[in-house]
Write a protein that holds these residues in place. Structure first.
Motif, PDB file in Angstrom:
ATOM      1  N   ARG A 196     -28.215  -1.680  25.423  1.00 40.45           N
ATOM      2  CA  ARG A 196     -27.651  -2.245  23.987  1.00 40.45           C
ATOM      3  C   ARG A 196     -27.201  -0.811  23.152  1.00 40.45           C
ATOM      4  NH1 ARG A 196     -31.097  -6.560  20.973  1.00 40.45           N
ATOM      5  NH2 ARG A 196     -29.771  -7.789  22.145  1.00 40.45           N
ATOM      6  N   GLU A 224     -20.225  -0.335  15.166  1.00 39.96           N
ATOM      7  CA  GLU A 224     -20.250  -1.363  16.311  1.00 39.96           C
ATOM      8  C   GLU A 224     -21.164  -1.441  17.172  1.00 39.96           C
ATOM      9  OE1 GLU A 224     -16.717   0.902  18.564  1.00 39.96           O
ATOM     10  OE2 GLU A 224     -17.423   2.455  17.260  1.00 39.96           O
ATOM     11  N   ARG A 225     -21.185  -2.411  17.749  1.00 35.75           N
ATOM     12  CA  ARG A 225     -22.322  -2.951  18.886  1.00 35.75           C
ATOM     13  C   ARG A 225     -21.772  -3.252  20.196  1.00 35.75           C
ATOM     14  NH1 ARG A 225     -28.084  -5.901  17.794  1.00 35.75           N
ATOM     15  NH2 ARG A 225     -28.681  -3.684  17.135  1.00 35.75           N
ATOM     16  N   GLN A 226     -22.565  -2.935  21.292  1.00 37.56           N
ATOM     17  CA  GLN A 226     -22.028  -3.299  22.500  1.00 37.56           C
ATOM     18  C   GLN A 226     -23.405  -3.856  23.138  1.00 37.56           C
ATOM     19  OE1 GLN A 226     -19.537  -0.645  24.717  1.00 37.56           O
ATOM     20  NE2 GLN A 226     -20.565  -1.348  26.518  1.00 37.56           N
ATOM     21  N   ASP A 227     -23.261  -4.635  23.907  1.00 34.04           N
ATOM     22  CA  ASP A 227     -24.324  -5.214  24.841  1.00 34.04           C
ATOM     23  C   ASP A 227     -23.842  -5.685  26.434  1.00 34.04           C
ATOM     24  OD1 ASP A 227     -26.974  -6.161  23.116  1.00 34.04           O
ATOM     25  OD2 ASP A 227     -25.354  -6.985  22.057  1.00 34.04           O
ATOM     26  N   SER A 228     -24.279  -4.962  27.189  1.00 32.10           N
ATOM     27  CA  SER A 228     -23.942  -4.978  28.504  1.00 32.10           C
ATOM     28  C   SER A 228     -25.000  -5.392  29.630  1.00 32.10           C
ATOM     29  CB  SER A 228     -23.291  -3.643  29.074  1.00 32.10           C
ATOM     30  OG  SER A 228     -24.290  -2.712  28.930  1.00 32.10           O
ATOM     31  N   ALA A 262     -19.800  -7.521  29.620  1.00 33.38           N
ATOM     32  CA  ALA A 262     -20.274  -6.734  28.221  1.00 33.38           C
ATOM     33  C   ALA A 262     -19.508  -7.459  27.236  1.00 33.38           C
ATOM     34  CB  ALA A 262     -19.596  -5.048  28.248  1.00 33.38           C
ATOM     35  N   ASP A 263     -19.997  -7.333  25.934  1.00 27.93           N
ATOM     36  CA  ASP A 263     -19.454  -7.970  24.788  1.00 27.93           C
ATOM     37  C   ASP A 263     -19.761  -6.874  23.745  1.00 27.93           C
ATOM     38  OD1 ASP A 263     -19.329 -10.977  25.239  1.00 27.93           O
ATOM     39  OD2 ASP A 263     -21.018 -10.239  26.397  1.00 27.93           O
ATOM     40  N   GLY A 264     -18.645  -6.823  22.938  1.00 24.51           N
ATOM     41  CA  GLY A 264     -19.017  -5.903  21.647  1.00 24.51           C
ATOM     42  C   GLY A 264     -18.210  -6.504  20.427  1.00 24.51           C
ATOM     43  N   GLN A 266     -16.827  -5.168  16.092  1.00 33.92           N
ATOM     44  CA  GLN A 266     -16.613  -3.968  15.326  1.00 33.92           C
ATOM     45  C   GLN A 266     -16.471  -4.533  13.867  1.00 33.92           C
ATOM     46  OE1 GLN A 266     -12.895  -1.603  15.074  1.00 33.92           O
ATOM     47  NE2 GLN A 266     -14.412  -0.075  16.256  1.00 33.92           N
ATOM     48  N   ARG A 284     -14.760  -8.864  24.765  1.00 36.43           N
ATOM     49  CA  ARG A 284     -15.723  -9.170  25.949  1.00 36.43           C
ATOM     50  C   ARG A 284     -14.953  -8.878  27.209  1.00 36.43           C
ATOM     51  NH1 ARG A 284     -14.177 -14.535  24.507  1.00 36.43           N
ATOM     52  NH2 ARG A 284     -12.811 -15.630  26.202  1.00 36.43           N
TER      53      ARG A 284
END
Length: 732
Positions: A196, A224-228, A262-264, A266, A284
């Protein structure tokens, strides 16, 4: 094969070890068996090696319980990790050569993600050698996979780590055995890493005013946030057989299957000026990667001579899907971008080496290696508005199909001479001729000027390179000292452009195209970078494997590749170009010292200082892009007679600022990392607890464009989070 099926296979492979794990756990008094191998220590092997290789062995690979090879190697002298890329002397992007069992790593393979449990050792080689590729301006990392040696045994390892609110489990199983003249081994890993990441970016756009100063015309803050989440199954099987007549056959395989999701999001807040086209957006990405690698080797001895033949086949495949959805400032759904891409690579290679001694202390060798790589990529992009809610400014439906096929032929011939001139002097001389031919075909694309031929609807570009590479090395043991020696090496190396950098196709940014965030386009006219290099080192050995090494290096690079930045119909584009010459030099210090031998307390420290200068770029920041100017590690380790071990390591990577293109400067902040571990026997096995990233500093970076009239800047901070990992291992 689907990833779900791969994980089931990996779980099934772990099942045979389960009864043994249960049996050992039931008897806590049964100690974990330790295997002691008597032989020359690592310091002695390093001193005796005429090529000056540094071997990172099993002890260092498993000390902190790392699940990524990059986390192990970042503690080694002269190494740094930038965005997961392994770099020697601060140089990546093709300057550092990555090998697997002496052969080039496939293009789709990320060695940083390889589990250390699959690796026997990693060899760090600063200077070049004639019987290996000379595409190693900064140096070579050779990853040697686990071997099928020793008595029959098996082991199983389970671990879980927690960081930023997500948990990443991992499991490893290994079997090694021998049946007469046949040895076999299999190491498998199943890992599900999750990440994360958050980022906060401040961007500014300025324009010159009548007062000769600049005024802010746009200021924005982006969150921004990214989860993978990755699911990876890797297996490394190996067989070796000893045959009659002094010959032996070995086979090494590697299977790597990975699935990434992965999803993000902004979110943009406009402070001054106008918002971007899509201030709220999300994306995504899904990808499936497959790698199969097979290497077959045969060795035959003829008295004191030896012939070694090798053949290898690699196959990799990547299937990825990407979706971007943009929302305008009024809240209307806007850009809907869907990208589907495929990449397939096939590599066939063969090599041979004949070694013959001229005397008891003088060996010569001749040989060849050749390979053919076929890589095909397709990328289909579709841009459109989003349903009936699209505003009047929503883009019309557009498609962008970009395909290419590249074929790389490589042939090399070499000869080398290793000679122990006297008990205190060793010499190594080598000469290698290497030829490369890269052919890139773009269906329906406009060909490049120069070496381009057009047949039907397909345009092809062919790039060739032929390099003569002499290499000379000397090792001189100083008088009246059996453990102090001086090394000196001179070699010509080079860096060939990758096929993807030769393809003149456009990769577009999703939002806010600017000088600091341009589109990217390959350049079919790229030439190889050629370099002359000098390496020198003073090595002093002490008792108990203690040592001190001070080394220096210098490289002079011709036709260095830099970024070119320009505007085309109002769109900013970046492309690689050959841009004159560059100089690189640096110093490295590596030390291991027993502080308190009776207490088992050891100290290890290394420091690397790097400088570079690009002649055609004005100073003061005209260094090669992304070169870390400073790397340093300071660590303590302690082992007790009861099997308890513990240690800590402090890592520092200096920040840098580099003029990577005209009027464009990249800046990276300082990296500080503190980690600690403790390991102890209990419950019939071995436990290991690791704490990492204890200092929690933000990772900061910036990019700035300033042509004297207009300027733009982007400042990014990425918060870091501590990591906790617990690991349990049993052996039989």
């Amino acid at each position: 094969m689907t990833m779900r099926r791969s994980l089931l296979i990996g779980s099934a492979l772990l099942l045979p070890a389960a009864p043994h794990v249960t049996a050992m756990a039931a008897d806590e008094k049964q100690p974990l068996q330790q295997v002691e191998i008597n032989g020359p220590d690592s310091g002695q092997r390093r001193r005796d090696d005429s090529l000056g290789r540094i071997a990172v062995g099993r002890d260092a690979l498993q000390r902190y319980g790392d699940t990524s090879l990059a986390d192990v190697l970042k503690r080694q002298p002269g190494l740094s990790v930038v965005g997961g890329e392994l770099r020697m002397r601060g140089l990546g992007g093709g300057y550092t050569r990555i090998l697997i069992d002496g052969q080039p790593a496939p293009a789709n393979f990320d060695p940083a993600t390889l589990s250390p449990d699959l690796v026997e050792r990693v060899e760090l080689q600063r200077s070049a050698q004639a019987d290996a590729s000379m595409q190693s301006i900064a140096g070579t990392l050779n990853i040697v996979l686990r071997k099928a040696t020793g008595a029959a045994r098996g082991s199983a390892k389970l671990s879980a780590e927690r960081q930023a609110g997500v948990t990443s489990p991992a499991a490893t199983a290994q079997w090694i055995g021998r049946n007469g003249l046949l040895g076999y081994g299999l190491t498998t890993t199943v890992i599900v890493p999750q990440r994360r990441d958050d980022a906060l970016t401040d961007s500014y756009a300025r324009r010159a005013a009548a007062t000769a100063s600049q005024v802010i015309v746009a200021q924005r803050r982006l969150r921004e946030r990214q989860d993978s989440r990755t699911r990876r199954f890797t297996a490394a099987p190996r067989l070796d057989a000893r045959l009659d007549g002094g010959s032996s056959v070995t086979w090494q395989g590697l299977v790597d299957l990975a699935q990434l999701a992965a999803d993000g999001t902004q979110s943009e807040h406009t402070v001054t000026g106008l918002p971007t086209a899509w201030p709220e957006n999300g994306w995504r990405s899904r990808s499936d990667d497959r790698l199969l690698k097979s290497d077959l080797g045969w060795e035959q001895r003829f008295g004191t001579c030896k012939l070694t033949l090798r053949a290898g086949l690699d196959a990799s495949h990547r299937d990825s899907r990407y979706r971007f959805l943009g929302v305008d400032a009024a809240g209307n759904a806007g850009l809907d971008r869907a990208v589907a891409s495929l990449a397939d690579e096939r590599r066939a290679s063969t090599s041979g080496k004949y070694l013959a001694p001229l005397s008891a202390s003088h060996d010569i060798a001749i040989g060849w290696d050749a390979s053919r790589v076929r890589r095909a990529e397709t990328r289909h992009q579709r841009d459109s508005g989003h349903g009936d809610d699209a505003g009047s400014d929503a883009p019309a439906v557009t498609t962008l199909d970009q395909d290419y096929a590249a074929t790389v032929h490589q042939l090399a011939l070499f000869a080398q001479d290793e000679w122990t001139v006297s008990p205190r002097l060793q010499a190594y001389l080598g000469l290698r001729w290497e030829g490369l031919a890269t052919r890139v075909a773009l269906p329906g694309a406009a060909g490049a000027t120069g070496a381009t031929s057009t047949t039907g609807a397909t345009n092809t570009t062919t790039t060739t390179a032929r390099v003569w590479s002499p290499v000379a090395q000397l090792v001189w043991k100083l008088p009246d000292s059996a453990r102090t020696q001086l090394r000196l090496a001179l070699a010509r190396t080079y860096k060939a452009p990758q096929p993807r950098d030769l393809v003149p196709r456009r990769y577009t940014v999703n939002n806010d195209n600017s000088a600091t965030q341009p589109d990217y386009q390959g350049n079919p006219l790229l030439r190889p970078e050629l370099a002359w290099g000098l390496d020198a080192a003073l090595e002093v050995g002490f008792a108990r494997d203690a040592m001190l090494s001070v080394s220096a290096y210098a490289r002079r690079i011709r036709d260095v590749v830099q970024r070119q930045l320009w505007q085309e119909n109002g769109v900013w584009v970046s492309s690689p170009v050959n841009h004159g010459n560059a100089s690189v030099h640096g110093l490295e210090l590596d030390m291991r010292l027993p502080l308190m031998p009776a207490a088992g307390l050891d100290l290890h420290a290394n420091v690397g200082r790097n400088w570079s200068r690009v002649d055609a770029v004005a100073g003061p920041d005209n260094r090669l892009g992304n070169q870390a100017p400073l790397t340093a590690n300071l660590g303590l380790d302690r082992k007790t007679a009861g099997g308890l071990s513990a240690g800590a390591n402090l890592r520092l990577v200096g920040g840098w600022r580099a003029a990577t293109a005209q009027s464009l400067t990249d800046t990276t902040g300082v990296v500080r990392e503190l980690e600690a571990y403790a390991a102890w026997p209990a419950a019939g096995g071995h436990w290991r607890l690791t704490l990492a990233n204890l200092l929690r500093p933000d990772r900061r970076s910036a990019v700035r464009y300033d042509d004297g009239v207009d300027s733009s800047e982007r400042y990014t901070a990425r918060p870091q989070h501590p990591l906790v990992r617990l690991q349990y291992e049993v052996q039989r």
